[in-house]
Design a protein around this motif. Sequence first.
Motif, PDB file in Angstrom:
ATOM      1  N   ASP A  62      50.517  60.139  -2.125  1.00  0.00           N
ATOM      2  CA  ASP A  62      50.353  60.600  -0.744  1.00  0.00           C
ATOM      3  C   ASP A  62      51.705  60.696  -0.037  1.00  0.00           C
ATOM      4  O   ASP A  62      51.987  61.660   0.685  1.00  0.00           O
ATOM      5  CB  ASP A  62      49.457  59.634   0.035  1.00  0.00           C
TER       6      ASP A  62
ATOM      7  N   ASP B  39      53.135  64.372   1.218  1.00  0.00           N
ATOM      8  CA  ASP B  39      53.342  64.710   2.623  1.00  0.00           C
ATOM      9  C   ASP B  39      54.815  64.957   2.930  1.00  0.00           C
ATOM     10  O   ASP B  39      55.153  65.817   3.748  1.00  0.00           O
ATOM     11  CB  ASP B  39      52.790  63.595   3.513  1.00  0.00           C
TER      12      ASP B  39
ATOM     13  N   ASN C 195      47.264  53.419   4.518  1.00  0.00           N
ATOM     14  CA  ASN C 195      45.937  53.795   4.021  1.00  0.00           C
ATOM     15  C   ASN C 195      44.936  52.661   4.178  1.00  0.00           C
ATOM     16  O   ASN C 195      43.757  52.886   4.479  1.00  0.00           O
ATOM     17  CB  ASN C 195      46.029  54.216   2.552  1.00  0.00           C
TER      18      ASN C 195
ATOM     19  N   ARG D 158      52.961  53.416   2.774  1.00  0.00           N
ATOM     20  CA  ARG D 158      51.772  54.257   2.861  1.00  0.00           C
ATOM     21  C   ARG D 158      50.528  53.512   2.372  1.00  0.00           C
ATOM     22  O   ARG D 158      49.419  53.763   2.856  1.00  0.00           O
ATOM     23  CB  ARG D 158      51.980  55.547   2.055  1.00  0.00           C
TER      24      ARG D 158
END
Length: 351
Positions: free
Chosen positions: A273, A277, A182, A178
């Motif tokens: 994050d 999620d 990002n 991630r």
Amino acid sequence: MSSVSLLQRLVRWRPWVSRDDPKQAVKVLVTGAAGQIGYAIVAMIARGQMLGPDQPVVLHMLDLPRAADALNGVRMELIDAALPLLRGVVATSDEAEAFKGVNVAILIGGWPRKEGMKRKDLIVKNVPIYKSQASALQQHAAPNCKVLVVANPANTNALVLKEFAGGIPAKNITCLTRLDHNRALGQVAEKLNVPVGDVKNAIIWGNHSSTQFPDASHATVRTELGERPVKELVADEKWLREEFVSTVQQRGAAVIKARKLSSSLSAASAACDHIRDWVLGTPKGTWVSMGVCSDGSYGIPEGTFFSFPVTCDKGEWSIVQGLQIDDFARSKMEASASELKEEKAVAINIL
């Protein structure tokens, strides 16, 4: 009295739990918690940035005996921050205590890559660590514990966990890409001078290494005229295939060169994050990148921990299907899969 025994005596803070709590506290483990990423992430977790603004948590923090004093300092700061969602802190150097009953495990601790070390050397150092943690996970964690591996080589460390923590479902073991995802969103946002929140559906394929393939060919940007493909707005295929890819691949090295330390704040934020999620779900029409155990999708060998675009719902991830893969992307994906095959061979030889 040694620092370890002092730590084990003083750092088990479990305050009262209000009968009015609408939710039962979730036990979250952070290994390597006295390090830079650990120090950054524990406050984020306790502020609700990982599991939501109304979810109480009990933090379990693990680090090496030599980091006992630093870990106790982190514990003290958490108490001093008076964080309303924090229902307790366990800070220890004992794996059995650290993993006991945890619902979410963020595995940051591992042997760091040092100057002159090859990736193979890193695997040699970390495979025994993750074999030991697999045993602790198997014996002491909650049966449906969700696991995120942050420490490198993340994909291969995750594979070791899967092999030696058979009681934990393979779908519950993931690794962090991630941060790269990002970074890809950030590069597109800078290129187009738009808010990063308007960019979505970039993809990181493959290994969390320099062979990863950052792919913006399916990404879109929200505009006044609706969502438009990034490749149309950028209108520069050379940038998308070269500069964009290399910048995302080498961003970690660039951060180290700039601040003389590896990424910590951004890595901690990305880990939050990832879990958020996974647990709470991805927004409709949006996917994110996660390193997961391949089911054979896109021709990636089954059982390989590979970064894919995924959607999440009700605590389960699913690989996005049916995306068109051109020859350029396919070659990059195959190169990363080949590297992972080599890493697996090294790990198996050690084990």
